[in-house]
Motif scaffolding. Structure first.
Motif, PDB file in Angstrom:
ATOM      1  N   VAL A  66     -13.244 -54.727  20.895  1.00 22.07           N
ATOM      2  CA  VAL A  66     -12.445 -53.631  20.341  1.00 22.07           C
ATOM      3  C   VAL A  66     -13.110 -53.113  19.070  1.00 22.07           C
ATOM      4  N   ALA A  67     -13.535 -51.861  19.095  1.00 17.39           N
ATOM      5  CA  ALA A  67     -14.189 -51.271  17.922  1.00 17.39           C
ATOM      6  C   ALA A  67     -13.257 -50.367  17.137  1.00 17.39           C
ATOM      7  N   LEU A  68     -12.150 -49.928  17.759  1.00 20.53           N
ATOM      8  CA  LEU A  68     -11.278 -48.950  17.114  1.00 20.53           C
ATOM      9  C   LEU A  68      -9.851 -49.142  17.599  1.00 20.53           C
ATOM     10  N   ILE A  69      -8.898 -48.863  16.724  1.00 18.33           N
ATOM     11  CA  ILE A  69      -7.487 -48.937  17.075  1.00 18.33           C
ATOM     12  C   ILE A  69      -6.755 -47.825  16.340  1.00 18.33           C
ATOM     13  N   ASP A 102      -9.992 -54.064   8.076  1.00 17.51           N
ATOM     14  CA  ASP A 102      -9.563 -53.114   7.048  1.00 17.51           C
ATOM     15  C   ASP A 102      -8.344 -52.318   7.506  1.00 17.51           C
ATOM     16  N   ILE A 103      -8.305 -51.954   8.781  1.00 13.96           N
ATOM     17  CA  ILE A 103      -7.148 -51.218   9.304  1.00 13.96           C
ATOM     18  C   ILE A 103      -5.896 -52.082   9.210  1.00 13.96           C
ATOM     19  N   PHE A 104      -6.024 -53.381   9.536  1.00 12.72           N
ATOM     20  CA  PHE A 104      -4.887 -54.297   9.404  1.00 12.72           C
ATOM     21  C   PHE A 104      -4.419 -54.368   7.949  1.00 12.72           C
ATOM     22  N   ARG A 105      -5.396 -54.423   7.035  1.00 14.47           N
ATOM     23  CA  ARG A 105      -5.057 -54.526   5.612  1.00 14.47           C
ATOM     24  C   ARG A 105      -4.412 -53.247   5.110  1.00 14.47           C
ATOM     25  N   VAL A 106      -4.926 -52.101   5.570  1.00 16.37           N
ATOM     26  CA  VAL A 106      -4.391 -50.803   5.148  1.00 16.37           C
ATOM     27  C   VAL A 106      -2.939 -50.633   5.579  1.00 16.37           C
ATOM     28  N   THR A 107      -2.634 -51.071   6.786  1.00 12.08           N
ATOM     29  CA  THR A 107      -1.283 -50.863   7.336  1.00 12.08           C
ATOM     30  C   THR A 107      -0.323 -52.005   7.032  1.00 12.08           C
ATOM     31  N   GLY A 108      -0.847 -53.103   6.457  1.00  7.96           N
ATOM     32  CA  GLY A 108       0.011 -54.256   6.180  1.00  7.96           C
ATOM     33  C   GLY A 108       0.221 -55.138   7.394  1.00  7.96           C
ATOM     34  N   GLU A 189      -5.510 -54.931  -7.212  1.00 14.56           N
ATOM     35  CA  GLU A 189      -5.048 -56.311  -7.406  1.00 14.56           C
ATOM     36  C   GLU A 189      -3.852 -56.349  -8.353  1.00 14.56           C
ATOM     37  N   GLN A 190      -3.906 -55.533  -9.413  1.00 15.86           N
ATOM     38  CA  GLN A 190      -2.798 -55.497 -10.370  1.00 15.86           C
ATOM     39  C   GLN A 190      -1.512 -54.978  -9.734  1.00 15.86           C
ATOM     40  N   LEU A 191      -1.650 -53.937  -8.893  1.00 14.65           N
ATOM     41  CA  LEU A 191      -0.472 -53.300  -8.297  1.00 14.65           C
ATOM     42  C   LEU A 191      -0.093 -53.872  -6.935  1.00 14.65           C
ATOM     43  N   GLY A 192      -0.962 -54.728  -6.400  1.00 17.15           N
ATOM     44  CA  GLY A 192      -0.703 -55.242  -5.065  1.00 17.15           C
ATOM     45  C   GLY A 192      -0.932 -54.205  -3.987  1.00 17.15           C
ATOM     46  N   ILE A 193      -1.893 -53.300  -4.230  1.00 18.43           N
ATOM     47  CA  ILE A 193      -2.200 -52.218  -3.295  1.00 18.43           C
ATOM     48  C   ILE A 193      -3.627 -52.389  -2.795  1.00 18.43           C
ATOM     49  N   PRO A 194      -3.873 -52.298  -1.488  1.00 22.37           N
ATOM     50  CA  PRO A 194      -5.235 -52.452  -0.980  1.00 22.37           C
ATOM     51  C   PRO A 194      -6.151 -51.342  -1.484  1.00 22.37           C
ATOM     52  N   TYR A 195      -7.407 -51.709  -1.731  1.00 20.92           N
ATOM     53  CA  TYR A 195      -8.435 -50.722  -2.056  1.00 20.92           C
ATOM     54  C   TYR A 195      -9.433 -50.700  -0.904  1.00 20.92           C
ATOM     55  N   ILE A 196      -9.780 -49.513  -0.441  1.00 23.24           N
ATOM     56  CA  ILE A 196     -10.706 -49.388   0.676  1.00 23.24           C
ATOM     57  C   ILE A 196     -11.781 -48.359   0.347  1.00 23.24           C
ATOM     58  N   VAL A 197     -12.880 -48.469   1.045  1.00 23.22           N
ATOM     59  CA  VAL A 197     -13.933 -47.451   1.022  1.00 23.22           C
ATOM     60  C   VAL A 197     -13.781 -46.652   2.306  1.00 23.22           C
ATOM     61  N   MET A 198     -13.497 -45.363   2.185  1.00 25.93           N
ATOM     62  CA  MET A 198     -13.257 -44.526   3.358  1.00 25.93           C
ATOM     63  C   MET A 198     -14.503 -44.433   4.219  1.00 25.93           C
ATOM     64  N   ARG A 199     -14.304 -44.508   5.526  1.00 27.43           N
ATOM     65  CA  ARG A 199     -15.399 -44.350   6.471  1.00 27.43           C
ATOM     66  C   ARG A 199     -14.824 -43.968   7.828  1.00 27.43           C
ATOM     67  N   GLN A 200     -15.719 -43.613   8.738  1.00 27.29           N
ATOM     68  CA  GLN A 200     -15.293 -43.167  10.053  1.00 27.29           C
ATOM     69  C   GLN A 200     -14.543 -44.276  10.783  1.00 27.29           C
ATOM     70  N   GLY A 201     -13.437 -43.922  11.416  1.00 22.46           N
ATOM     71  CA  GLY A 201     -12.620 -44.886  12.144  1.00 22.46           C
ATOM     72  C   GLY A 201     -11.447 -45.390  11.354  1.00 22.46           C
ATOM     73  N   LEU A 202     -11.464 -45.159  10.038  1.00 25.17           N
ATOM     74  CA  LEU A 202     -10.383 -45.644   9.186  1.00 25.17           C
ATOM     75  C   LEU A 202      -9.272 -44.611   9.055  1.00 25.17           C
ATOM     76  N   VAL A 203      -9.328 -43.580   9.869  1.00 21.49           N
ATOM     77  CA  VAL A 203      -8.315 -42.524   9.872  1.00 21.49           C
ATOM     78  C   VAL A 203      -7.907 -42.257  11.309  1.00 21.49           C
ATOM     79  N   ASP A 204      -6.615 -42.255  11.566  1.00 17.84           N
ATOM     80  CA  ASP A 204      -6.095 -41.886  12.884  1.00 17.84           C
ATOM     81  C   ASP A 204      -6.011 -40.356  12.941  1.00 17.84           C
TER      82      ASP A 204
END
Length: 693
Positions: A66-69, A102-108, A189-204
């Motif tokens: 699985v490369a994308l969800i 990263d997608i799992f982390r972004v969505t919780g 880390e301070q706010l408990g919010i994930p930080y990501i580097v945007m890239r292809q596949g990280l957007v539905d």
């Protein structure tokens, strides 16, 4: 020994099937391909349901293939996990690629489904999400505790913050003391919010298209995934509460902020604009009911650009047309510029940019459209006109093709002529009851001249067609002269003007009058000869309908006289004038009410109506964020009486004709529009824009 039963693709699996391997008390499922299509997702659901039925409730999904969800796949995993928990089991994931993690982390989803390290799966070691820093610790202290910055730098930054009122992080990053990546990671880390580097596949793409591109650019956000009403939203400002509330209202969802760099957001939105506001689904999800109706095209296409014959370009053209029909677009503009091609839709009279393909695709798009219109694709220096017919959404749709050479290439405009969207019933034109009765009174006359006036795009042709449909019967000979014939009507004799062979409105009208007509419709009166013949026809027992480009009803009188029609002839021939405009209706999906201000009440004389409630649209995905969807007509009708006849014979001035309207209580366009405002169907701003433009 562990029990194992493995199904492989060689044993007859379809690409969407899920293979299974039983190891001890755990069952491993191996989805094949991306979890983005309904077939793959349904296959996984079926496999889990079968496992639960067999009391195999400790499941591990191996995502090595699985490369994308997308959001639908994430929702399915969440629901499957909850179902297994209810049955006393669990669901874990292994071999997830970095993008999937990263997608799992972004969505919780990583807080609901454990991601297991495949190399130590028997010990069930799980990749835990990062913990939130203590709420009491300040950002500066956190950076110092990590050894990323000195206490002196923090004090300097605080001093600068007091002077400039900029945020502490903005100062630290701008000074170069800490990189933006490091700072945002620490802030997350301070706010408990994930930080990501945007890239292809990280957007539905489906979720991205839910929020209008202009709104995303204005708020500097990127919608990522939507899972059970929670929207993961990329932002560089996690405390932009006002922006989050606006999006929550627009999409009826809860916001889950995700930290990312401003530059990543800008680049992502720019990349979206360079392909399509609709994303990949505009081409990938093209409905199968779209069919181009081939109009006996020549067999030899050796001169066509190879790119124009390729499937992606064909799909792009088909999807543009299909989307335009779906969105009730009146015109499609495909125009080149120095750096990119631009596709715009005219919806309810205004243009909206919906797609910006790469500039190198523009010649191929134009060539494909010329092939469909049976035109010469090698001719790029001269304007060309043609016709395209397609079948989509259960009906045939005509498109008028027009190309115009420019500095950067040919601009193409397609006029969408969808008969299913045309209004051929007077009672459905949206006129007020009094105006409907007046219009029908004019049409019930046996002879005379009726003029419909208004600027281009104000619905004059629609009003004429509805009048012809109202008059149409076997007992009447109805003849039309049009440039061109837009909609074909039964029994009616419709004739196109052909200026290239000298068959003008005037010449055609002379011959039509020898065909024993009862009703004659002239598409437009443009010059003196046509005007004089139309007046003569009205005086000799024919009912003549035509249009003029004037701003109001009374302007038709002065325009006809200015063309050279004798006033005494016009006074006898003219029986009525209908002036009209099209105003946008408030979008029902985002309609809200508010109380009119005292200033408005005083300005429009509503003091005797108590509290006046008006309506407006907030803007939503359904209306391209405009607050309006669909249009309605506002009208101004004059029925010629002896007083008006005397004024016409006397060649009265414009002021005298205007005084006539006031003394005879003729309801003007603006008055009709204000009534629609009070009905909650449009806005005062829209009436002012249309009537006074």
């Amino acid at each position: 020994m562990s029990e194992a039963s493995v199904i492989s693709i060689e044993d007859g699996l379809t690409p969407a099937a899920v293979s299974k391997n039983r190891v001890g008390s755990m069952t491993h499922l191996f989805p094949r391909g991306n979890l983005t299509g309904s077939e793959a997702i349904d296959g996984l659901k079926q496999a889990v349901d079968e496992a639960i039925e067999a009391r195999e409730i400790q499941l591990i999904i191996d995502m090595v293939s699985v490369a994308l969800i997308n959001s639908a796949g994430l929702e399915a995993l969440f629901d499957l996990s909850q179902n297994l928990v209810k049955n006393g089991g669990w669901l874990k994931v292994t071999n997830a690629k970095p993008l999937i993690r990263d997608i799992f982390r972004v969505t919780g989803l990583d807080q609901v489904i454990d991601i297991v390290n495949s190399f130590n799966i028997d010990k069930q070691e799980v990749e835990k999400p990062p913990t939130k820093a203590p709420e009491s610790i300040r950002m500066g202290d956190l950076l110092v505790s990590k050894g990323l910055i000195t206490p002196e730098k923090v004090e300097e930054a605080i001093a600068l913050q007091k002077k400039s009122r900029k945020r502490l992080g903005q100062i630290i990053v701008s000074k170069g003391w800490v990189s933006e990546d490091v700072f945002l990671t620490t802030l997350g880390e301070q706010l408990g919010i994930p930080y990501i580097v945007m890239r292809q596949g990280l957007v539905d793409p489906d979720v991205l298209a839910m929020l209008d591109l202009e709104v995303s650019q204005r708020l500097k956000v990127v919608p990522l995934f939507l899972v059970h009403g929670e929207l993961s939203l990329a932002t560089s400002d996690p405390q932009a509460i006002v922006s989050f509330r606006e999006i929550e209202e627009r999409l009826s969802c809860k916001i889950r902020p995700i930290l990312t760099r401003k530059s990543d957001i800008a680049k992502t939105l720019s990349d979206v604009g360079s392909d399509s506001i609709y994303g990949a689904e505009m081409i990938e999800d093209l409905d199968e009911d779209f069919e181009f109706i081939d109009n006996a095209l020549p067999d030899d296409y050796t001169g066509i650009d190879e790119m124009a014959a390729e499937s992606p370009v064909i799909n792009m053209v088909n999807s543009i047309i299909q989307r335009a029909v779906h969105d009730k677009v009146s015109d499609i503009h495909i125009e080149p510029s120095q750096k990119k091609c631009r596709v715009r839709f005219r919806i309810d009279g205004l243009l909206y940019e919906v797609m910006t393909p790469r500039m190198e695709l523009h010649p191929a798009l134009v060539s494909r459209l010329k092939v469909m219109a049976n035109l010469d694709i090698a001719e790029r220096r001269m304007p060309q006109d043609g016709r395209i017919q397609v079948h989509t959404q259960g009906r045939s749709v005509d498109l008028r093709f027009s190309s115009l050479p420019g500095m950067h290439g040919e601009k193409v405009v397609l006029r969408v002529l969808d008969k299913n969207q045309s209004i051929l019933d007077i009672d459905k034109l949206g006129m007020q009851d009094d105006n409907v009765k007046a219009y029908k009174r004019l049409l019930d006359r046996s002879y005379g001249l009726i003029l419909v006036t208004g600027p281009t795009g104000s619905g004059k042709t629609t009003s004429l067609y509805s009048a012809i449909n109202y008059l149409n019967s076997l007992e009447k000979n109805i003849v039309t002269i049009e440039d061109p014939v837009e909609y074909q009507l039964d029994i009616v004799n419709q004739n196109p003007v052909r200026e290239n062979i000298g068959l003008s409105f005037a010449k055609m009208l002379k011959h039509v009058l020898r065909q024993d007509p009862d009703v004659v419709m002239v598409g437009e009166i443009r010059e003196r000869e046509t005007a004089e013949i139309a007046v003569q026809a009205a005086l000799t027992g024919h009912l003549v309908l035509s249009t003029l480009h004037t701003n109001d009803s009374i302007g038709a009188v002065t325009r006809m006289i200015d063309m050279g029609v004798e006033p005494y002839l016009l006074s006898s021939a003219l029986i009525g004038v209908v002036a009209q405009r099209l105003v946008r209706s408030i979008c029902p999906s985002c309609k809200t009410e508010y109380l009119a201000s005292p200033e408005l009440i005083e300005q429009y004389g509503w003091q005797d109506q108590g509290k006046v409630r008006l309506s407006k649209g907030r803007g939503c995905a359904e209306c391209y964020d405009a607050g309006y969807r669909g249009r309605m007509g506002i009208h101004e009708i004059i029925e010629t009486d002896p007083d008006l006849q005397r004024l016409i014979i006397a060649n009265a001035s414009r002021d005298e004709l205007t005084d006539y309207l006031g003394s005879h209580n003729v309801r003007l366009l603006f008055d009709d529009g204000i009534d629609r405002v009070l009905e909650g169907r449009t806005t005062i701003e829209e009436i002012w824009r249309v009537v006074n433009s």
